[in-house]
Every structure is written in structure tokens, then in C-alpha cells.
Design a protein around this motif. Structure first.
Motif, mmCIF file in Angstrom:
data_model
loop_
_atom_site.group_PDB
_atom_site.id
_atom_site.type_symbol
_atom_site.label_atom_id
_atom_site.label_comp_id
_atom_site.label_asym_id
_atom_site.label_seq_id
_atom_site.Cartn_x
_atom_site.Cartn_y
_atom_site.Cartn_z
ATOM 1 N N TYR A 88 0.545 -1.237 -0.065
ATOM 2 C CA TYR A 88 0.006 -0.139 -0.110
ATOM 3 C C TYR A 88 0.905 1.245 -0.035
ATOM 4 N N THR A 89 1.899 1.314 0.875
ATOM 5 C CA THR A 89 2.738 2.658 1.016
ATOM 6 C C THR A 89 3.405 2.566 -0.272
ATOM 7 N N ALA A 90 3.799 1.547 -0.856
ATOM 8 C CA ALA A 90 4.698 1.722 -1.991
ATOM 9 C C ALA A 90 4.139 1.929 -3.349
ATOM 10 N N ASP A 91 2.786 1.730 -3.259
ATOM 11 C CA ASP A 91 1.870 2.072 -4.401
ATOM 12 C C ASP A 91 1.346 3.481 -4.073
ATOM 13 N N LEU A 92 1.300 3.957 -3.144
ATOM 14 C CA LEU A 92 0.538 5.405 -2.741
ATOM 15 C C LEU A 92 1.884 6.257 -3.042
ATOM 16 N N VAL A 93 2.890 5.981 -2.857
ATOM 17 C CA VAL A 93 4.359 6.868 -3.378
ATOM 18 C C VAL A 93 4.205 6.823 -5.046
ATOM 19 N N ALA A 94 4.061 5.562 -5.532
ATOM 20 C CA ALA A 94 4.189 5.480 -6.912
ATOM 21 C C ALA A 94 2.976 6.498 -7.602
ATOM 22 N N ALA A 95 1.673 6.323 -7.044
ATOM 23 C CA ALA A 95 0.503 6.972 -7.672
ATOM 24 C C ALA A 95 0.693 8.409 -7.546
ATOM 25 N N VAL A 96 0.967 8.935 -6.267
ATOM 26 C CA VAL A 96 1.015 10.356 -5.803
ATOM 27 C C VAL A 96 2.090 11.172 -6.255
ATOM 28 N N ALA A 97 3.262 10.635 -5.791
ATOM 29 C CA ALA A 97 4.607 11.476 -5.971
ATOM 30 C C ALA A 97 4.910 11.118 -7.526
ATOM 31 N N TYR A 98 4.770 10.108 -7.925
ATOM 32 C CA TYR A 98 5.280 9.507 -9.404
ATOM 33 C C TYR A 98 4.470 9.772 -10.567
ATOM 34 N N GLY A 99 3.000 9.778 -10.201
ATOM 35 C CA GLY A 99 2.106 9.729 -10.995
ATOM 36 C C GLY A 99 2.049 8.391 -11.895
ATOM 37 N N ASP A 157 -5.989 0.139 0.347
ATOM 38 C CA ASP A 157 -6.000 -0.060 1.848
ATOM 39 C C ASP A 157 -7.427 -0.705 2.164
ATOM 40 N N ALA A 158 -8.119 -0.623 3.343
ATOM 41 C CA ALA A 158 -9.466 -1.036 3.711
ATOM 42 C C ALA A 158 -10.312 -0.233 2.865
ATOM 43 N N ASN A 159 -10.057 1.143 2.924
ATOM 44 C CA ASN A 159 -10.889 2.187 2.551
ATOM 45 C C ASN A 159 -11.034 1.710 0.943
ATOM 46 N N VAL A 160 -10.062 1.610 0.206
ATOM 47 C CA VAL A 160 -10.020 1.472 -1.279
ATOM 48 C C VAL A 160 -10.661 0.304 -1.434
ATOM 49 N N ARG A 161 -10.548 -0.868 -0.826
ATOM 50 C CA ARG A 161 -11.123 -2.063 -1.038
ATOM 51 C C ARG A 161 -12.504 -2.158 -0.866
ATOM 52 N N ARG A 162 -13.080 -1.540 0.108
ATOM 53 C CA ARG A 162 -14.568 -1.339 0.121
ATOM 54 C C ARG A 162 -14.931 -0.700 -1.087
ATOM 55 N N VAL A 163 -14.618 0.537 -1.296
ATOM 56 C CA VAL A 163 -14.974 1.121 -2.655
ATOM 57 C C VAL A 163 -15.098 0.468 -3.720
ATOM 58 N N ALA A 164 -13.705 -0.136 -4.190
ATOM 59 C CA ALA A 164 -13.819 -0.918 -5.392
ATOM 60 C C ALA A 164 -14.918 -2.234 -5.454
ATOM 61 N N GLU A 165 -14.594 -2.900 -4.216
ATOM 62 C CA GLU A 165 -15.472 -4.430 -4.256
ATOM 63 C C GLU A 165 -17.025 -3.940 -4.251
ATOM 64 N N ARG A 166 -17.499 -2.877 -3.532
ATOM 65 C CA ARG A 166 -18.930 -2.495 -3.568
ATOM 66 C C ARG A 166 -19.160 -1.858 -4.967
ATOM 67 N N ALA A 167 -18.664 -1.143 -5.448
ATOM 68 C CA ALA A 167 -18.831 -0.279 -6.516
ATOM 69 C C ALA A 167 -18.919 -1.412 -7.859
ATOM 70 N N THR A 168 -17.828 -2.085 -7.832
ATOM 71 C CA THR A 168 -17.975 -2.990 -9.293
ATOM 72 C C THR A 168 -18.475 -4.662 -8.950
ATOM 73 N N GLY A 169 -18.752 -4.908 -7.720
ATOM 74 C CA GLY A 169 -19.090 -6.262 -7.455
ATOM 75 C C GLY A 169 -18.096 -7.133 -7.663
ATOM 76 N N ARG A 170 -16.922 -6.949 -7.733
ATOM 77 C CA ARG A 170 -15.877 -7.910 -8.350
ATOM 78 C C ARG A 170 -14.671 -7.664 -7.114
ATOM 79 N N PRO A 171 -13.841 -8.608 -7.206
ATOM 80 C CA PRO A 171 -12.685 -8.515 -6.278
ATOM 81 C C PRO A 171 -11.725 -7.077 -6.679
ATOM 82 N N VAL A 172 -11.075 -6.763 -5.859
ATOM 83 C CA VAL A 172 -10.534 -5.468 -5.717
ATOM 84 C C VAL A 172 -9.314 -5.526 -6.885
#
Length: 202
Positions: free
Chosen positions: A118-129, A136-151
């Protein structure tokens, strides 16, 4: 479900324009600040972790400053959020790596004890684009509820659907904090109409 990712990205940008959201690290979005945030927020609520993060960045604005900081002072700051020895080892390890490599890659970050995907990917997405989605737990809930699929389905497709992986990542995290909680607050959710769990198809 490309539209879900785009809606999350747009929502986060609107919050920022309206002064309704600021990332935990403030205005700077370098690898050092973002990595520290990822580590300090593990198993800790944002309202507790954020003041410690801001204080660390104020006192020790560069990795070498933190590396040379008195251990007792670091322990005092970290004691506010617990797991002191574990976090001390991790923040020192990050400071050492970033003093030598200001832009470490994912594998280098993961070799620091206590730094996970999670931390490594956060750096990649935010600092490096980079087109990755930190989960994390928040993103997992959003993705799985929104799509009905595994994260992992959203992790593969969502970053390619947006202009800003940074806005998608921070938007998904914030959406999980504000709306997509363990007991969801769907009213006002920006993706409610698209969500498999909360929308018309839910």
C-alpha cells in the motif's frame, strides 16, 4: 465501470478546488512525505496520525534531517500513535533509503522493514504519477462494492481509465473514509448511481 474511476477522480478534484480536502502531508507530495504518511497511517485513524506526520515534516523536512534526529525525540512523537519501535525502525529505514535514493522504485521501498504494497503504491501514484491503485481497507471497500468484483479487477483497470492516478488514489481513499465505511453512508456519495451495492443495480 470506467465511469466509476472517472467520477472518483472528478470528485476529489472538486473537493480540492472548494477547499474541502487536503492530503495528510499538506502541499508537498514528494516520496518522503507520502511514504511517511503511508507508514504512520497503518492501523491508525487519520485524525491521530496526521498531526504526528505534520510535526515530523516540520521538524525534519528532509530525509537526512530525520535520519540524524535524536532517537528519544522520534520515540516521543511516535508514542502518540503507538507501535513505537516498529514505526521507528520503518521511518529510519525510509530516511536512510531516501537520503541515498530520492526517487526509489517500488522494490526498493518494499525492502524497507515495515513498508508494504500500500505505501509503495501510494508513493508511486501520488509522488510519481504511476498508473497504480494503492489498496487499503477504504479502497478495497469502494472498489468491491462499486464493481461487485474482487479489488484486483479495479486495481488493473481503474488507473488506466483516468487522467490523474494521484486523484484517483486519493479520491478512493477519501471516499472510503467519508461514505463507503464498514457501515456505508450512501447519501451524498458521488458514485451512488453507478455503484453495484448502493445504486439502482444494488
Amino acid at each position: 465501470m470506467k465511469e466509476v474511476a472517472e467520477r472518483i477522480e472528478t470528485w476529489l478534484r472538486r473537493l480540492e478546488r472548494n477547499g474541502e480536502y487536503e492530503p495528510p502531508w499538506g502541499e508537498r507530495e514528494d516520496a518522503y512525505a507520502v511514504a511517511l504518511a503511508g507508514v504512520l497511517h497503518q492501523r491508525t485513524r487519520r485524525e491521530l496520525a496526521e498531526p504526528v506526520l505534520r510535526e515530523l515534516l516540520r521538524r525534519y523536512p528532509e530525509p537526512r534531517d530525520l535520519l540524524n534526529a535524536p532517537e528519544r525525540e522520534l520515540k516521543r512523537l511516535l508514542s502518540r500513535i503507538g507501535l513505537v519501535q516498529r514505526r521507528l525502525r520503518t521511518v529510519r529505514g525510509l530516511a536512510r533509503l531516501l537520503s541515498e535514493r530520492p526517487r526509489p522504485n517500488r522494490d526498493e521501498l518494499l525492502r524497507v522493514p515495515g513498508v508494504g504494497p500500500y505505501t509503495a503504491d501510494l508513493v508511486a501514484a501520488v509522488a510519481y504519477g504511476d498508473r497504480v491503485l494503492p489498496v487499503d481497507a477504504n479502497v478495497r471497500r469502494v472498489a468491491e462494492r462499486a464493481t461487485g468484483r474482487p479489488v484486483d479487477w479495479a486495481r488493473r483497470l481503474w488507473p488506466r481509465a483516468v487522467k490523474s492516478p494521484r486523484s484517483l488514489a486519493l479520491g478512493a481513499i477519501e471516499l472510503g473514509r467519508r461514505h463507503c465505511r464498514p457501515r456505508p453512508r450512501c447519501e451524498g456519495c458521488p458514485i451512488k448511481r453507478l455503484c453495484r451495492a448502493g445504486g439502482p443495480a444494488g
